[in-house]
Structures are given as C-alpha cells and as structure tokens.
Design an enzyme around this catalytic site. Sequence first.
Site, short mmCIF file in Angstrom:
data_model
loop_
_atom_site.label_atom_id
_atom_site.label_comp_id
_atom_site.label_asym_id
_atom_site.label_seq_id
_atom_site.Cartn_x
_atom_site.Cartn_y
_atom_site.Cartn_z
N ASP A 400 -63.68 86.02 -21.44
CA ASP A 400 -63.13 84.98 -22.31
C ASP A 400 -62.66 85.68 -23.59
O ASP A 400 -63.05 86.83 -23.87
CB ASP A 400 -64.21 83.95 -22.60
CG ASP A 400 -63.72 82.83 -23.51
OD1 ASP A 400 -62.57 82.40 -23.33
OD2 ASP A 400 -64.49 82.42 -24.40
N ARG A 401 -61.81 85.01 -24.37
CA ARG A 401 -61.29 85.67 -25.58
C ARG A 401 -62.10 85.30 -26.81
O ARG A 401 -62.93 86.07 -27.28
CB ARG A 401 -59.81 85.32 -25.78
CG ARG A 401 -59.12 86.25 -26.77
CD ARG A 401 -57.75 85.74 -27.17
NE ARG A 401 -57.84 84.73 -28.22
CZ ARG A 401 -56.80 84.14 -28.80
NH1 ARG A 401 -55.56 84.43 -28.38
NH2 ARG A 401 -56.98 83.25 -29.76
N ASP A 402 -61.88 84.09 -27.36
CA ASP A 402 -62.52 83.70 -28.61
C ASP A 402 -64.02 83.55 -28.42
O ASP A 402 -64.48 82.77 -27.59
CB ASP A 402 -61.92 82.38 -29.12
CG ASP A 402 -60.42 82.49 -29.32
OD1 ASP A 402 -59.95 83.60 -29.64
OD2 ASP A 402 -59.72 81.48 -29.13
N TYR A 411 -59.12 78.40 -33.49
CA TYR A 411 -57.69 78.50 -33.16
C TYR A 411 -56.99 79.67 -33.87
O TYR A 411 -55.96 79.49 -34.53
CB TYR A 411 -56.95 77.19 -33.50
CG TYR A 411 -57.56 75.99 -32.84
CD1 TYR A 411 -57.49 75.82 -31.46
CD2 TYR A 411 -58.21 75.03 -33.59
CE1 TYR A 411 -58.06 74.71 -30.84
CE2 TYR A 411 -58.79 73.92 -32.99
CZ TYR A 411 -58.71 73.76 -31.61
OH TYR A 411 -59.29 72.67 -31.02
N ASN A 443 -58.74 79.75 -22.52
CA ASN A 443 -58.18 78.43 -22.86
C ASN A 443 -57.59 78.49 -24.26
O ASN A 443 -58.27 78.94 -25.21
CB ASN A 443 -59.27 77.36 -22.83
CG ASN A 443 -59.67 76.96 -21.42
OD1 ASN A 443 -59.01 77.31 -20.46
ND2 ASN A 443 -60.77 76.22 -21.32
N GLN A 444 -56.35 78.04 -24.41
CA GLN A 444 -55.71 78.04 -25.73
C GLN A 444 -55.10 76.65 -26.00
O GLN A 444 -53.89 76.46 -26.03
CB GLN A 444 -54.65 79.13 -25.82
CG GLN A 444 -55.21 80.54 -25.86
CD GLN A 444 -56.05 80.78 -27.14
OE1 GLN A 444 -55.65 80.39 -28.23
NE2 GLN A 444 -57.21 81.41 -26.97
N ARG A 500 -56.91 75.37 -16.66
CA ARG A 500 -57.83 75.16 -17.78
C ARG A 500 -59.29 75.20 -17.30
O ARG A 500 -59.72 74.40 -16.48
CB ARG A 500 -57.54 73.83 -18.48
CG ARG A 500 -58.48 73.60 -19.66
CD ARG A 500 -58.04 72.49 -20.60
NE ARG A 500 -59.04 72.32 -21.65
CZ ARG A 500 -59.15 73.10 -22.73
NH1 ARG A 500 -58.29 74.09 -22.90
NH2 ARG A 500 -60.09 72.89 -23.62
N LYS A 501 -60.05 76.15 -17.85
CA LYS A 501 -61.46 76.22 -17.51
C LYS A 501 -62.14 74.91 -17.92
O LYS A 501 -61.83 74.38 -18.98
CB LYS A 501 -62.12 77.42 -18.22
CG LYS A 501 -61.59 78.77 -17.76
CD LYS A 501 -62.21 79.94 -18.53
CE LYS A 501 -61.69 80.01 -19.95
NZ LYS A 501 -62.16 81.21 -20.68
N ASP A 526 -68.66 82.60 -23.37
CA ASP A 526 -69.63 82.05 -24.31
C ASP A 526 -69.79 80.54 -24.19
O ASP A 526 -70.52 79.92 -24.98
CB ASP A 526 -69.25 82.41 -25.75
CG ASP A 526 -67.94 81.77 -26.18
OD1 ASP A 526 -67.10 81.50 -25.30
OD2 ASP A 526 -67.75 81.54 -27.40
#
Length: 561
Positions: A400-402, A411, A443-444, A500-501, A526
């Site tokens: 995952d990213r963020d 964001y 997800n963004q 979308r997760k 996370d």
Amino acid sequence: MSVHEVCEERALAKLWLTRAALPLWTSVGYDAKLGLFHERLGFKGEPIEALPRRLMVQCRQMYVVSHATLTGLMDGRALLETVFAQVVHRFRRSEAKYKWIFSIDPDGSVRDQRCDSYSLAFLLFALAWLYRVNADQFYLELADEVITIFDVHMAAELGGVTDGVPRPDGYLRQNPNMHLIEAYIALYESTGIEEYLGRAKSLYDLFCNHIFLREHAAIPEIHDNRWQVGQVDGAWYEPGHHFEWTWLSRRLARASGRDVAGEVQSLLSRAVIEGIDDSNLSIERVSIRNGERTASRRSWGSCEYIKACAAEAEANPAQREAWAGRAARALGSLRKTFLNTSVNGLWIDRVDRYGAALSSDVPASSLYHLMLAIMESDRVFGTVVPRAYSSKPSAALFLDRDGVINVDTGYPNKPSDISFMPGIADAIKLARNAGYHVVVVSNQSGVARGFMTEADVLNLHRWMANELSQQGADVTAWYHCPFHDDASVEIYKDSQHPDRKPNPGMILRAAHDLNIDLSQSSLIGDQETDMEAARRCGVSPHRFNGDDILVLASKIVLGAR
C-alpha cells in the site's frame, strides 16, 4: 493537458466496459440454450437469434471473459467452462480430417464445415487465455492439435498459412497470419514455451520479407500464392491493420527483444497521415497507389489506433506525452462516435465520413477490439514504470502507499507532501534482491473527491519512483484506483469499482501485466481493506502498524525461503 485528458477518457472507457458492456454481453449476449454467445445484438439490446454461430466469435468472446476475469473486472470462470465445453462439443469433429468447423445453425446443426485459418488463429488465442485462467493441459493439447492442422494442411509455399481447407480462392491474405502471430505470442506469455515464440518470430520474418511492401510503406490485404501483389494500382491497405501490426510488433519486441523500430516507423509513416481523419477516427481503406480514402470508418480500426498509441508511448518514453494526446483524442472520438448508443454497452460498427451510422446491428466480434484497446490504454496510461513482462512467473511484494511507503498526511498529491517511511528503501531493496517484484497498489479517492487529478497521482508516482530508485530501491510498477462512491468528479463515481480495495482488481491487474504468482506473493498494508484485498486473491496479508517496515519485510521475504 494530454496526460490529464487521457486519464479522463480512459476512466470513462473503463466504466463503459465494466458497468455496461461486460454485463450486457455476458447476459443478453449469451444464449443459455446453446451455451454459446450470440453473434449480434440489435440496437435495442435484443439478441438476433436466427444467425449462425461462428467459431471465431465464440473464441473472441472467451478471450474477453478471460481477460476480464484475470484483471478482476468479473468472475467469468463458470461461464468460460460452459462455453468452452460447448465449443468443443459443437465445433470439433474428432473423426474429421481437419477437426474444426466454421459455423453451426442456432439449433446446433452444422452450417459450414469449412476449416478456416482465421477461426483457428482465434481458437489458439482463446486457448492461451483460458490456460492463464486455469492451467489445464487439455488447452495446450488442443493448441498442439490446431498447430498440426496449420503445419500439415494449411502451410503456404513460402511461409504462413492459407485461408483454410478447402481454400476459398487462389489468394493469400495477411489477416489470418497476423492473428496467428498474436496467438503464438499469447501462448508464449501464458506458458513460457519457447517453441511458440519461435513460431511468432518466423511469421514476423514472413511479414518483413514478403507481406509488407516497404517501397510503398503499405500492407496489401491480398497476395498471390508467392506473396506477391500483381497490380499495386488496384490494391489497398487498411490503416487499422497498420496500427494492429504496430502494436503486435511492439508485443513481439517485448517478448523477444527484437528491434522492430524500423518496421514500426514505416508502418506508421502512412497510416497516421492518411488513415486518421480530422475527427481522430481510423479510415477503413486507403489506395496504396494514390492515397484515395474510403468514406467509411470502422470502430475496430479506431481501437487499433488506440492500441498503437499505447504501444508507442510505452516504447518511446520521450514521446509519451504526444502519444498520450493522440490516445486521448482517439478515445474521445471512439466514445462520442461509436459508443454513443441508446442502450449502454452497445456500439456502432461503421459510420460514414460525417459520423452517421452505417450499421444495422451490433457484432459481438468487435468486443475483442474494444476490450484490448481499453485495457491496453489502462495498462500503459494508468500505471507508472511497469517493467517488461516475463514468461516465468515471479513472486511479488505488494505495498500500500499512504501509511506504508510514506507517512499518511491526508491526500498527499505533490512531492512536498511526501515523507518516506524510515527503512522503506531498504525494505524494497531487500525484496528486489530476493527476486521479488515490488508493486504499489493504492486507493486514491482524492481524485474522485476533487482534491487532485489522476495526472497529479501519476506525476507524483513518477517522482516517488525516481527518489526511491536513487537509493537503489526500484519499484516494479505503481497502480492506483481513483474511483469512490463519494465522488464530486462524476466520471470517478463508482461504489464497487473492481480496482478499489477491498476488491482485488489492482493486484489482479498487476499479476496479469507482470506474470506474478499470487500464491507466492505477500502484501503489506495498514488498513483492513488492504488485508481483505489480499485474501480475496490468495495473497498473504501482513498488517503494518507503523513500527519497522524493514523488519516486517525481512520476515516476509526471508521467511519465504
């Protein structure tokens, strides 16, 4: 603006595919009585039941459902099993010399018992995709049977294949040979068997040496028995096939490392100038001698132009912006001219120079072109730094990213918003050195909420990739999902988008694009949505609670040895 434009057009095209086209053609477009797909639908969405069912159409639709299944757009496994069983039952004659027939009537009786090379090329293509969905050896046994038919009964004197047995006339045509290359590459990508790639390369040699008229930078559709064109004055080329050969050339280069730049440059030299009109639609036919153009345009030709734009953007990063702009305009024209029907999920197959419909119904066979165009634009213009496809399956560490790669500041959408997690570069290096792909799946929803554009996300991912790469931490590819139910930007409003997760679409797309073995792969995230997305596709989930990412990655990577 071209990056932003192609993102929006790509999103609209994918929504049309997932919300409308796939549901329609796997329900109304499916004939439950026969267990096969319908040939055509009317413009009110009704099946035209009286038409014969061709083997080629069944194979193209099996490809579509396979591709959609592999990338998480639907679960078509049960449908594929049913249709494939009926295809073998109704189109294969094990006691016959040539095994496979051309078409059946709606009652299941034989309509046309010709054995057709174009149909068999798509049968091989479908078998390759079916094998990727379910690695059943029977698919490869049938593929070998079909290849034997080509070798024994359809081999042309100087290479390639004839149109079938019995032959309809004394001519040779480029089209079945082009799709046979496509099928062999698909078989190679599905299995890693070098023989399939060797066959694709041999047919491509035939294209370079005989089929392609280099002095005219054109591909004639019809040749004599020695691959010669008698009178160029009366010959034509189809720009759509130039674009299709462009994409196919780049596909072969990706699989084999072959340098195809010269062929591609020549293929596009005429087609881009003569074969695309002011509305960004592909013209149906052009005279080889004088460049005279027909008045009609076909949906499939415009789809092939979009694929060529994606292929050139991928092969030429310095020209990516220009090709993205062309792709955006072509996708927009496809949507406005061909996909603008009263029943969503249908299309207009042919229009005149003013965009007026020349079609009276909707052929199922075109969904193959639409699917590939949309998915190729999604793959190339919707991800960052994807590496070359490998014929050998590899494990991946999905991130995952963020909250995993960078601190989640709410964001983040520009470099100044990014603070990398301590140890993340070392964790990525550890995984790459252990032979893992490292793939970001993020997800963004800020895109859907209007906080940023997709172009912002892609630019940020390029910057992040470069920053990590400078530390020796090379991420294989970056995937993101901009869709959300609470969207202020209408084109990104979707409550259950497959990417979308907790839906596993991004993971499945990466597995398809990069040949990832999901059963040997892990994901670090996370949120519970990350864990659920991993579980839904057989990936081992690992929750990161903000401690030491390197320690967690070490347990995953080193513990798997």
